[in-house]
Scaffold this motif. Structure first.
Motif, PDB file in Angstrom:
ATOM      1  N   ASN A 154       0.836  -1.196   0.000  1.00 53.20           N
ATOM      2  CA  ASN A 154       0.000   0.000   0.000  1.00 53.20           C
ATOM      3  C   ASN A 154       0.870   1.245   0.000  1.00 53.20           C
ATOM      4  OD1 ASN A 154      -1.803   2.156   0.862  1.00 53.20           O
ATOM      5  ND2 ASN A 154      -3.266   0.501   1.144  1.00 53.20           N
ATOM      6  N   TYR A 155       0.747   2.041  -1.030  1.00 53.30           N
ATOM      7  CA  TYR A 155       1.517   3.275  -1.145  1.00 53.30           C
ATOM      8  C   TYR A 155       0.546   4.445  -1.237  1.00 53.30           C
ATOM      9  CZ  TYR A 155       5.092  -0.110  -2.253  1.00 53.30           C
ATOM     10  OH  TYR A 155       5.933  -1.182  -2.203  1.00 53.30           O
ATOM     11  N   ILE A 156      -0.329   4.562  -0.275  1.00 50.28           N
ATOM     12  CA  ILE A 156      -1.403   5.541  -0.338  1.00 50.28           C
ATOM     13  C   ILE A 156      -0.875   6.965  -0.264  1.00 50.28           C
ATOM     14  CG2 ILE A 156      -3.197   4.051   0.564  1.00 50.28           C
ATOM     15  CD1 ILE A 156      -2.709   5.122   3.295  1.00 50.28           C
ATOM     16  N   VAL A 178       3.102   2.242   4.509  1.00 55.51           N
ATOM     17  CA  VAL A 178       2.743   3.608   4.119  1.00 55.51           C
ATOM     18  C   VAL A 178       4.012   4.448   4.167  1.00 55.51           C
ATOM     19  CG1 VAL A 178       1.392   5.654   4.679  1.00 55.51           C
ATOM     20  CG2 VAL A 178       0.413   3.387   5.036  1.00 55.51           C
ATOM     21  N   TRP A 179       4.380   5.026   3.047  1.00 55.46           N
ATOM     22  CA  TRP A 179       5.623   5.789   2.983  1.00 55.46           C
ATOM     23  C   TRP A 179       5.404   7.209   3.477  1.00 55.46           C
ATOM     24  CZ3 TRP A 179       9.657   2.840   2.597  1.00 55.46           C
ATOM     25  CH2 TRP A 179       9.512   1.596   1.982  1.00 55.46           C
ATOM     26  N   HIS A 191      -1.957   5.120  24.141  1.00 55.63           N
ATOM     27  CA  HIS A 191      -2.539   3.805  24.425  1.00 55.63           C
ATOM     28  C   HIS A 191      -1.994   2.711  23.504  1.00 55.63           C
ATOM     29  CE1 HIS A 191      -5.482   5.422  27.260  1.00 55.63           C
ATOM     30  NE2 HIS A 191      -5.671   6.409  26.410  1.00 55.63           N
ATOM     31  N   LEU A 192      -1.065   3.066  22.629  1.00 46.77           N
ATOM     32  CA  LEU A 192      -0.537   2.095  21.671  1.00 46.77           C
ATOM     33  C   LEU A 192       0.080   0.883  22.367  1.00 46.77           C
ATOM     34  CD1 LEU A 192       1.239   4.140  18.840  1.00 46.77           C
ATOM     35  CD2 LEU A 192      -0.803   2.711  18.628  1.00 46.77           C
ATOM     36  N   ARG A 193      -0.238  -0.292  21.810  1.00 44.54           N
ATOM     37  CA  ARG A 193       0.376  -1.536  22.258  1.00 44.54           C
ATOM     38  C   ARG A 193       1.203  -2.174  21.139  1.00 44.54           C
ATOM     39  NH1 ARG A 193      -1.717  -3.834  26.938  1.00 44.54           N
ATOM     40  NH2 ARG A 193      -3.359  -2.607  27.912  1.00 44.54           N
ATOM     41  N   TYR A 194       0.847  -1.837  19.907  1.00 46.94           N
ATOM     42  CA  TYR A 194       1.539  -2.393  18.738  1.00 46.94           C
ATOM     43  C   TYR A 194       1.712  -1.267  17.730  1.00 46.94           C
ATOM     44  CZ  TYR A 194       2.351  -5.373  14.601  1.00 46.94           C
ATOM     45  OH  TYR A 194       2.877  -5.972  13.482  1.00 46.94           O
ATOM     46  N   VAL A 195       2.944  -1.050  17.270  1.00 48.76           N
ATOM     47  CA  VAL A 195       3.182  -0.046  16.236  1.00 48.76           C
ATOM     48  C   VAL A 195       4.204  -0.566  15.241  1.00 48.76           C
ATOM     49  CG1 VAL A 195       4.925   1.147  17.643  1.00 48.76           C
ATOM     50  CG2 VAL A 195       3.831   2.349  15.744  1.00 48.76           C
ATOM     51  N   ALA A 196       3.877  -0.431  13.959  1.00 49.67           N
ATOM     52  CA  ALA A 196       4.795  -0.750  12.865  1.00 49.67           C
ATOM     53  C   ALA A 196       4.677   0.397  11.872  1.00 49.67           C
ATOM     54  CB  ALA A 196       4.431  -2.078  12.216  1.00 49.67           C
ATOM     55  N   ALA A 197       5.735   1.205  11.744  1.00 51.29           N
ATOM     56  CA  ALA A 197       5.624   2.425  10.949  1.00 51.29           C
ATOM     57  C   ALA A 197       6.988   2.907  10.486  1.00 51.29           C
ATOM     58  CB  ALA A 197       4.945   3.520  11.772  1.00 51.29           C
ATOM     59  N   ASN A 198       6.958   3.825   9.524  1.00 49.01           N
ATOM     60  CA  ASN A 198       8.164   4.502   9.060  1.00 49.01           C
ATOM     61  C   ASN A 198       8.329   5.817   9.813  1.00 49.01           C
ATOM     62  OD1 ASN A 198       9.205   2.941   6.575  1.00 49.01           O
ATOM     63  ND2 ASN A 198       7.012   3.102   6.181  1.00 49.01           N
ATOM     64  N   ILE A 199       9.568   6.167  10.108  1.00 50.75           N
ATOM     65  CA  ILE A 199       9.846   7.435  10.786  1.00 50.75           C
ATOM     66  C   ILE A 199      11.050   8.102  10.131  1.00 50.75           C
ATOM     67  CG2 ILE A 199       8.904   6.671  12.995  1.00 50.75           C
ATOM     68  CD1 ILE A 199      11.831   6.274  13.926  1.00 50.75           C
ATOM     69  N   GLU A 200      11.127   9.418  10.280  1.00 50.04           N
ATOM     70  CA  GLU A 200      12.270  10.164   9.750  1.00 50.04           C
ATOM     71  C   GLU A 200      13.217  10.609  10.848  1.00 50.04           C
ATOM     72  OE1 GLU A 200      10.865  13.372   7.371  1.00 50.04           O
ATOM     73  OE2 GLU A 200      10.076  12.075   5.773  1.00 50.04           O
TER      74      GLU A 200
END
Length: 219
Positions: A154-156, A178-179, A191-200
């Protein structure tokens, strides 16, 4: 886990979690279990670790022919699984009826008020554009959304941060495909328990005291 009476709700919740994966996809058991635990579907059993209980849940679903066993590891344990196509369609229909899962649609303008009562918000794999309009009432809404996830490849191109920032009670943020930079948004979602993401850029995890799984990729 008898799929009748009160226990059927637990079965239904576990099955609905499969909707966050693309159709016909081999689903990683380890990821599925981490998501179940993050969404607090898994309850303690006889002082067993939650991961062990989650595996028992999955084995029971497979024994009842609700889920298909996939590939195995060298030690004989399951590596992946799949959901029956017909059962997936049933879950989709029930999820829409009960407003527990919302699939974004690029043909329909989206407002925070339209999705605030959805437990899960899923961005389909082919979606590239979505019109999202925070409403004038948005700041007063406490979103019920607990999971925001994107599916495979997904490259939304949308204001993802504008959407995610509305979900103050979010437990699962699964947007690795997601870029976009989420480094400013993640610390706000306490409240996050699970996070998978891109960061700068790096950020503090001090406020994320409930975090159990963290997968961050620096772009």
């Amino acid at each position: 886990m008898d799929p009748t009476h009160d226990n059927w709700k637990k079965v239904e919740e576990n099955l609905n979690s499969f909707l966050g994966f693309p159709e016909d996809m081999e689903i990683s058991i380890s990821k599925l279990i981490r998501l179940w635990i993050a969404e607090q579907f898994v309850k303690e059993r006889s002082n067993k670790r939650l991961e062990v209980v989650a595996e028992e849940y999955l084995e029971e679903l497979i024994d009842k022919s609700l889920i298909l066993a996939g590939k195995q590891r060298a030690n004989g344990r399951m590596r992946s699984c799949k959901i029956h196509d017909l059962l997936r369609q049933l879950c989709l229909r029930e999820a829409h009826t009960e407003t527990v899962v919302h699939f974004m649609n690029e043909n329909v303008p989206m407002s925070s008020e339209a999705i605030y009562d959805q437990r899960r918000v899923i961005v389909p794999s082919k979606l590239q554009h979505v019109r999202f309009y925070p409403t004038r009432h948005s700041s007063g809404i406490t979103s019920m959304t607990r999971t925001f996830a994107t599916t495979k490849d997904n490259y939304i191109k949308m204001q993802t941060s504008s959407i995610v920032s509305q979900f103050k009670l979010l437990k699962v943020l699964d947007v690795l495909l997601v870029w976009k930079d989420f480094s400013c948004i993640i610390p706000q979602l306490v409240h996050l328990r699970y996070v998978a993401a891109n960061i700068e850029k790096a950020f503090s995890l001090d406020k994320l005291r409930n975090l159990e799984t963290i997968i961050l990729v620096k772009t």
